[in-house]
Write a protein that holds these residues in place. Sequence first.
Motif, PDB file in Angstrom:
ATOM      1  N   MET A 152       0.871  -1.235  -0.040  1.00 12.81           N
ATOM      2  CA  MET A 152       0.116  -0.003  -0.056  1.00 12.81           C
ATOM      3  C   MET A 152       0.943   1.203   0.004  1.00 12.81           C
ATOM      4  O   MET A 152       0.602   2.463  -0.755  1.00 12.81           O
ATOM      5  CB  MET A 152      -1.041   0.002   1.141  1.00 12.81           C
ATOM      6  N   ARG A 153       1.869   1.286   0.855  1.00 17.65           N
ATOM      7  CA  ARG A 153       2.705   2.498   0.641  1.00 17.65           C
ATOM      8  C   ARG A 153       3.305   2.724  -0.724  1.00 17.65           C
ATOM      9  O   ARG A 153       3.192   3.973  -1.334  1.00 17.65           O
ATOM     10  CB  ARG A 153       3.981   1.973   1.577  1.00 17.65           C
ATOM     11  N   ARG A 154       3.731   1.669  -1.545  1.00 20.27           N
ATOM     12  CA  ARG A 154       4.156   1.653  -2.941  1.00 20.27           C
ATOM     13  C   ARG A 154       2.945   2.004  -3.954  1.00 20.27           C
ATOM     14  O   ARG A 154       3.048   3.151  -4.948  1.00 20.27           O
ATOM     15  CB  ARG A 154       4.679   0.650  -3.448  1.00 20.27           C
ATOM     16  N   ARG A 155       1.916   1.716  -3.660  1.00 21.22           N
ATOM     17  CA  ARG A 155       0.923   2.081  -4.132  1.00 21.22           C
ATOM     18  C   ARG A 155       0.515   3.463  -4.213  1.00 21.22           C
ATOM     19  O   ARG A 155       0.519   4.308  -5.202  1.00 21.22           O
ATOM     20  CB  ARG A 155      -0.649   1.523  -3.788  1.00 21.22           C
ATOM     21  N   VAL A 156       0.429   4.099  -2.956  1.00 15.47           N
ATOM     22  CA  VAL A 156       0.070   5.328  -2.760  1.00 15.47           C
ATOM     23  C   VAL A 156       1.232   6.257  -3.386  1.00 15.47           C
ATOM     24  O   VAL A 156       1.172   7.230  -4.033  1.00 15.47           O
ATOM     25  CB  VAL A 156      -0.120   5.713  -1.305  1.00 15.47           C
ATOM     26  N   PHE A 157       2.530   5.900  -2.919  1.00 20.25           N
ATOM     27  CA  PHE A 157       3.489   6.913  -3.622  1.00 20.25           C
ATOM     28  C   PHE A 157       3.522   6.781  -5.240  1.00 20.25           C
ATOM     29  O   PHE A 157       3.634   8.035  -5.686  1.00 20.25           O
ATOM     30  CB  PHE A 157       4.967   5.910  -3.309  1.00 20.25           C
ATOM     31  N   HIS A 158       3.512   5.684  -6.051  1.00 19.22           N
ATOM     32  CA  HIS A 158       3.180   5.819  -7.230  1.00 19.22           C
ATOM     33  C   HIS A 158       2.156   6.592  -7.874  1.00 19.22           C
ATOM     34  O   HIS A 158       2.488   7.108  -9.209  1.00 19.22           O
ATOM     35  CB  HIS A 158       3.510   4.103  -8.012  1.00 19.22           C
ATOM     36  N   CYS A 159       1.002   6.374  -7.314  1.00 19.61           N
ATOM     37  CA  CYS A 159      -0.164   7.405  -7.851  1.00 19.61           C
ATOM     38  C   CYS A 159       0.091   8.672  -7.689  1.00 19.61           C
ATOM     39  O   CYS A 159      -0.077   9.513  -8.264  1.00 19.61           O
ATOM     40  CB  CYS A 159      -1.386   6.641  -7.171  1.00 19.61           C
ATOM     41  N   VAL A 160       0.708   9.127  -6.320  1.00 17.47           N
ATOM     42  CA  VAL A 160       1.008  10.473  -6.173  1.00 17.47           C
ATOM     43  C   VAL A 160       2.067  10.967  -7.211  1.00 17.47           C
ATOM     44  O   VAL A 160       1.854  12.109  -7.844  1.00 17.47           O
ATOM     45  CB  VAL A 160       1.584  10.738  -4.879  1.00 17.47           C
ATOM     46  N   TYR A 161       3.073  10.208  -7.458  1.00 17.95           N
ATOM     47  CA  TYR A 161       4.234  10.213  -8.389  1.00 17.95           C
ATOM     48  C   TYR A 161       3.597  10.729  -9.813  1.00 17.95           C
ATOM     49  O   TYR A 161       3.839  11.671 -10.527  1.00 17.95           O
ATOM     50  CB  TYR A 161       5.040   9.469  -8.412  1.00 17.95           C
ATOM     51  N   CYS A 162       2.719   9.781 -10.355  1.00 19.25           N
ATOM     52  CA  CYS A 162       2.247  10.037 -11.612  1.00 19.25           C
ATOM     53  C   CYS A 162       1.210  10.922 -11.542  1.00 19.25           C
ATOM     54  O   CYS A 162       1.297  11.777 -12.746  1.00 19.25           O
ATOM     55  CB  CYS A 162       1.344   8.413 -11.942  1.00 19.25           C
ATOM     56  N   MET A 163       0.403  11.179 -10.612  1.00 12.24           N
ATOM     57  CA  MET A 163      -0.438  12.502 -10.869  1.00 12.24           C
ATOM     58  C   MET A 163       0.283  13.741 -10.842  1.00 12.24           C
ATOM     59  O   MET A 163       0.068  14.697 -11.340  1.00 12.24           O
ATOM     60  CB  MET A 163      -1.556  12.407  -9.726  1.00 12.24           C
ATOM     61  N   ASP A 164       1.519  13.673  -9.784  1.00 14.41           N
ATOM     62  CA  ASP A 164       2.102  15.006  -9.745  1.00 14.41           C
ATOM     63  C   ASP A 164       2.966  15.357 -11.178  1.00 14.41           C
ATOM     64  O   ASP A 164       3.019  16.578 -11.762  1.00 14.41           O
ATOM     65  CB  ASP A 164       3.190  14.851  -8.682  1.00 14.41           C
ATOM     66  N   ARG A 165       3.494  14.325 -11.823  1.00 13.91           N
ATOM     67  CA  ARG A 165       4.271  14.394 -13.220  1.00 13.91           C
ATOM     68  C   ARG A 165       3.206  15.010 -14.177  1.00 13.91           C
ATOM     69  O   ARG A 165       3.188  15.937 -15.191  1.00 13.91           O
ATOM     70  CB  ARG A 165       4.805  13.370 -13.561  1.00 13.91           C
ATOM     71  N   SER A 166       1.987  14.377 -14.436  1.00 15.27           N
ATOM     72  CA  SER A 166       0.914  14.562 -15.080  1.00 15.27           C
ATOM     73  C   SER A 166       0.328  16.087 -15.094  1.00 15.27           C
ATOM     74  O   SER A 166       0.249  17.022 -15.770  1.00 15.27           O
ATOM     75  CB  SER A 166      -0.370  13.472 -15.087  1.00 15.27           C
ATOM     76  N   VAL A 167       0.125  16.585 -13.784  1.00 17.34           N
ATOM     77  CA  VAL A 167      -0.892  17.736 -13.652  1.00 17.34           C
ATOM     78  C   VAL A 167       0.548  18.847 -13.831  1.00 17.34           C
ATOM     79  O   VAL A 167       0.082  19.914 -14.423  1.00 17.34           O
ATOM     80  CB  VAL A 167      -1.328  17.689 -12.104  1.00 17.34           C
ATOM     81  N   SER A 168       1.675  18.574 -13.008  1.00 18.18           N
ATOM     82  CA  SER A 168       2.538  19.698 -13.100  1.00 18.18           C
ATOM     83  C   SER A 168       2.933  20.148 -14.688  1.00 18.18           C
ATOM     84  O   SER A 168       3.079  21.104 -14.930  1.00 18.18           O
ATOM     85  CB  SER A 168       3.688  19.229 -12.278  1.00 18.18           C
TER      86      SER A 168
END
Length: 495
Positions: free
Chosen positions: A192-208
């Motif tokens: 779950m730690r890894r799931r949360v991290f990678h979803c935050v990462y992907c969303m951050d890169r896409s939005v930014s």
Amino acid sequence: MTRSVNATSRDFHGIQSDTSFANLLLSLSVVEPIPKLSSQSLPARHEITPLLQHYFDNLFTQMPFFSETNFWTSVDTVYQAGGRFAKPSDHWFLRLVLAIASASISHESGDRSHQRALSLISGALPFAEDVLRPGSVVGIQAILLLAQYSLLDPKHFRAWYLVGMAARALVDLGLHQDPPSEVLPADEQLDMRRRVFHCVYCMDRSVSTALERTFSLSDDSINVALPSTSGSAMTGNSHIFLHSSKPAWEIVEIREILSSAYQTKYFDADGLSLESAWQLCSRAREWFDNTPKNVPNYFPVLYRSELLYTTIMILSPSQDYSKLCDYGKVLLFDRCIQYAAELHHIMGTRNWLPLMTSLDIRRIYQVSRRLVDILQQNCELVLSPSVPVLPSLFHDIPKPPMLEVCNTVNCHGRAIECLDHIQKLLQFGAIKWELNDLLDGFQQDSASVWKQLMDTPVSYLPGPGAYMAGPRTIVPGAGTVYSDLTLGHYNPNAR
């Protein structure tokens, strides 16, 4: 006295006793207050089933950052015994998921689905104080749900602030680094730690990237393995198996490629070299070629659009188009057209339309600016049926981006059709999300290009024999083209 946020603490504390992390988060991210609606009660249990099915079949599979089994437990808890035993997080997760599903199937601002989404968000906000807390994984998941909703309701929430807050809380909790092997948590907790991290990462890169802003965390600071990819059996009569998260994690690599290009191009003094750009394009194409085929039918469309957008961002010069070689200019022109055609196809496909978010509209506006710039500055070059000579280092790249035979003829007509696709996509964004500023900006920016294309001599159009039967490869530079595996089944030239 200064105020600070420490994600390892229970909440935010500052000058005033009523100051909280939730208040700070909402004050930064709310654009317009959610209207206070008279009825905020949840729909009947049987009415929510189609919405939940839609969310987990189409949206959760792209962003699986919370436990599906825990969610269904929350649903039962909220609907049993009048919800007396439900925690604030149970209410928050259920209402946000229903709001996201409702907003995604809305056709225009103010319609029934949109009103239902607003009612659900309005009913969720009273739980914000108890849920939007930075000191736990659940708190970050709660922020991510609001961020996911914000992509479908940009009128009321700013996605960039929500994702940024989630990223900062994530870093403070150390989720951007896998724990040392000697202190690894239980498999389920680590996953779950890894799931949360990678979803935050992907969303951050896409939005930014779409908003052309800085990232919330650097690639150099990250060391997190991918989560597990299997679905598992669950109890209950709603589903037999959990949804596999494997298709979602394929997106991580293309986001890493996008991140590398964007960070280097816009924030490094030397920018992105030509050789680095070709290498990144090669990596992107290799990623696409290796994406799985046994995935839900919308994932191949998602993968294609990610490849095209990432290639466009790699090829786009940060300032001066004269630094881009002629072959790169023609390639950029072609990929802009293909990307617009891909999104236009999604918009015209009923089952895929709910997968579009306001971020897609911001991306197509971003791409439209590249297309308009290159047509204004290099109209004769990109409309010509001849293909410029490849740069010498191109031949050393394992999978260089190639031009397709069918996309080097009738470039004049393709450009006009592309502008029409972009206008329709931005009109859709104005109707559904009231993004009128993007439509107005495009119409103003493209006015001179429309006139330029209408005034272009017919000599730029190929003759009757210009269409070639079957792929063939000849030396570029003499009115010839390289062939390439087509990126999708949609042909923008089809009539």
